[in-house]
Design an enzyme around this catalytic site. Structure first.
Site, PDB file in Angstrom:
ATOM      1  N   TRP A 100       0.830  -1.205   0.000  1.00 20.44           N
ATOM      2  CA  TRP A 100       0.000   0.000   0.000  1.00 20.44           C
ATOM      3  C   TRP A 100       0.863   1.254   0.000  1.00 20.44           C
ATOM      4  O   TRP A 100       0.552   2.235  -0.668  1.00 20.44           O
ATOM      5  CB  TRP A 100      -0.970   0.001   1.180  1.00 20.44           C
ATOM      6  CG  TRP A 100      -1.973  -1.105   1.090  1.00 20.44           C
ATOM      7  CD1 TRP A 100      -2.134  -2.150   1.960  1.00 20.44           C
ATOM      8  CD2 TRP A 100      -2.941  -1.322   0.044  1.00 20.44           C
ATOM      9  NE1 TRP A 100      -3.132  -2.985   1.521  1.00 20.44           N
ATOM     10  CE2 TRP A 100      -3.644  -2.496   0.351  1.00 20.44           C
ATOM     11  CE3 TRP A 100      -3.278  -0.627  -1.124  1.00 20.44           C
ATOM     12  CZ2 TRP A 100      -4.663  -3.006  -0.453  1.00 20.44           C
ATOM     13  CZ3 TRP A 100      -4.292  -1.127  -1.937  1.00 20.44           C
ATOM     14  CH2 TRP A 100      -4.977  -2.299  -1.597  1.00 20.44           C
ATOM     15  N   ASP A 122      -1.807   6.505   6.548  1.00 22.62           N
ATOM     16  CA  ASP A 122      -2.847   5.582   6.106  1.00 22.62           C
ATOM     17  C   ASP A 122      -3.202   4.674   7.279  1.00 22.62           C
ATOM     18  O   ASP A 122      -2.426   3.804   7.656  1.00 22.62           O
ATOM     19  CB  ASP A 122      -2.320   4.778   4.906  1.00 22.62           C
ATOM     20  CG  ASP A 122      -3.352   3.817   4.329  1.00 22.62           C
ATOM     21  OD1 ASP A 122      -4.416   3.641   4.955  1.00 22.62           O
ATOM     22  OD2 ASP A 122      -3.084   3.252   3.245  1.00 22.62           O
ATOM     23  N   LYS A 132     -12.417  -2.017   6.943  1.00 25.88           N
ATOM     24  CA  LYS A 132     -11.669  -2.901   7.835  1.00 25.88           C
ATOM     25  C   LYS A 132     -12.105  -2.739   9.290  1.00 25.88           C
ATOM     26  O   LYS A 132     -12.447  -3.714   9.929  1.00 25.88           O
ATOM     27  CB  LYS A 132     -10.170  -2.659   7.688  1.00 25.88           C
ATOM     28  CG  LYS A 132      -9.643  -3.337   6.427  1.00 25.88           C
ATOM     29  CD  LYS A 132      -8.727  -2.510   5.604  1.00 25.88           C
ATOM     30  CE  LYS A 132      -8.538  -3.161   4.236  1.00 25.88           C
ATOM     31  NZ  LYS A 132      -7.665  -2.376   3.380  1.00 25.88           N
TER      32      LYS A 132
END
Ligand SMILES: *Cc1c(COP(=O)(O)O)cnc(C)c1O
Length: 359
Positions: free
Chosen positions: A101, A171, A195
């Protein structure tokens, strides 16, 4: 059909109480005579939902008044572009590369500014958080980007880097609300909801007000922070139902005692599984030390056939989505806030059993 123990990395398990509440209110929300899905986002009922979602979120994360909370769409992946487009002033930013990511975030940002990769753990399949050498930081960077929790590789930043005033952009997709966090240490925090916050479709951004500036030329209206900030996330239709479920998740979390209490549960859950892995002669964690994630725990047997057998048999026993990410193989247990201690205990018992039978 019974509900399974769902270890999915995302979209992930939601608290059962939240699903039941949504079920109860599915056809008729309060006195509205309609489902939340069918409501105008400008109605009084909906206004109440979005306002209390924001208020609860601010309370649970202890977000100071000089930060805006934005409810957006497009996932964390859209933030990979929206961040450089809006925060670019000097035309450069620092990135720490701790996984796929982070790599994607840096690659996207490099379309808009110069990316300085200050450190990477690529050499060991991202199994650790690299030491940071402040002499490699750019004093004129517009921001300093980290991936707080690395969903695929199972590492996390256990301390916030010291960047000498350069705002940290983080993030938080796979760890938001999982442990206490000092928001004032960050300039911008972003997370896809699927999530730890609710269903896919909602992306949450917490941004310090002074960072909301004129974006680079050509930035689409929908990619402009100031537009969303000035319009209370109602410039266009927000993801109304996802925000409603997000609100139910926050109410559930508050009733559990908030972040402070869920952090204790998360530490206990992770410890249970890591302790088992560290003492097992068959299973082994792929990350060691202080950088271990509390949310995503990858593990292997060292034998691909045995891994496959484990994934198959665990699934049949009601423990699903334990297959590791396609880029790393092995197994991974994602144990977000909604996964109970009992769920992790049941998994560990199953693993013990599997180990005894397959010696
Ligand atoms: C899942 C994930 C993403 C991607 O999120 P989308 O909402 O699918 O764009 C980005 N970063 C991290 C850390 C993630 O876990």
């Amino acid at each position: 059909m019974n509900r399974v123990y769902n270890f999915s990395a995302g979209p992930s398990a939601l608290p059962e109480d939240v699903l039941k509440k949504a079920q109860e209110q599915m056809l008729c929300y309060g006195e509205s005579g309609m489902s939340v899905m069918e409501m105008s986002h400008r109605s009084k009922d909906y206004e109440e939902i979005i306002n209390s979602a924001e208020a609860l979120f601010r309370e649970l994360m202890n977000i100071p008044d000089n930060y805006k909370v934005l409810f957006l769409q497009g996932g964390a992946s859209s933030q990979f572009a929206m961040i450089p487009m809006n925060l670019c002033k000097n035309g450069k930013a620092d990135y720490v590369i701790t996984g796929m990511w982070a790599k994607k975030a840096a690659a996207e940002a490099s379309k808009y500014l110069t990316v300085n990769k200050v450190a990477s753990s690529d050499d060991k399949t991202f199994s650790y958080i690299p030491e940071l050498d402040a002499s490699k930081f750019d004093k004129d960077a517009d921001y300093f980007h980290i991936t707080q929790n690395n969903t695929i590789y199972g590492t996390r930043f256990s301390k916030v880097p010291e960047t000498n005033g350069v705002p940290i952009v983080a993030d938080f997709s796979s760890c938001i609300l999982s442990e206490e966090c000092d928001v004032t240490k960050y300039g911008l925090i972003y997370a896809g909801a699927q999530k730890n916050l609710g269903p896919a479709g909602l992306t949450v951004v917490i941004i310090r007000e002074d960072l909301i500036k004129e974006p680079i030329k050509g930035t689409p209206t929908m990619f402009t922070y100031s537009i969303h900030a000035d319009n209370g996330s109602m410039y266009n239709t927000p993801p109304t139902y996802a925000i409603y479920i997000f609100k139910l998740v926050l109410e559930w979390l508050k009733a559990k005692g908030g972040v402070k209490e869920i952090e204790k549960v998360n530490i206990a859950k992770a410890k249970l599984l890591y302790d088992f892995l560290d003492n097992s002669s068959m299973f082994k964690a792929t990350v060691s030390g202080a950088d271990r994630s509390l949310m995503n725990i990858p593990f292997i047997t060292g034998n691909d056939e045995l891994d496959a057998k484990f994934v198959k048999e665990s699934k049949a026993a009601g423990f699903v989505n334990l297959k590791g990410h396609r880029s790393v193989g092995g197994m991974r247990a994602s144990i977000y806030n909604a996964m109970t201690f009992e769920g992790v205990q049941a998994l560990v018992n199953f693993m013990k059993d599997f180990e005894a039978k397959n010696k």
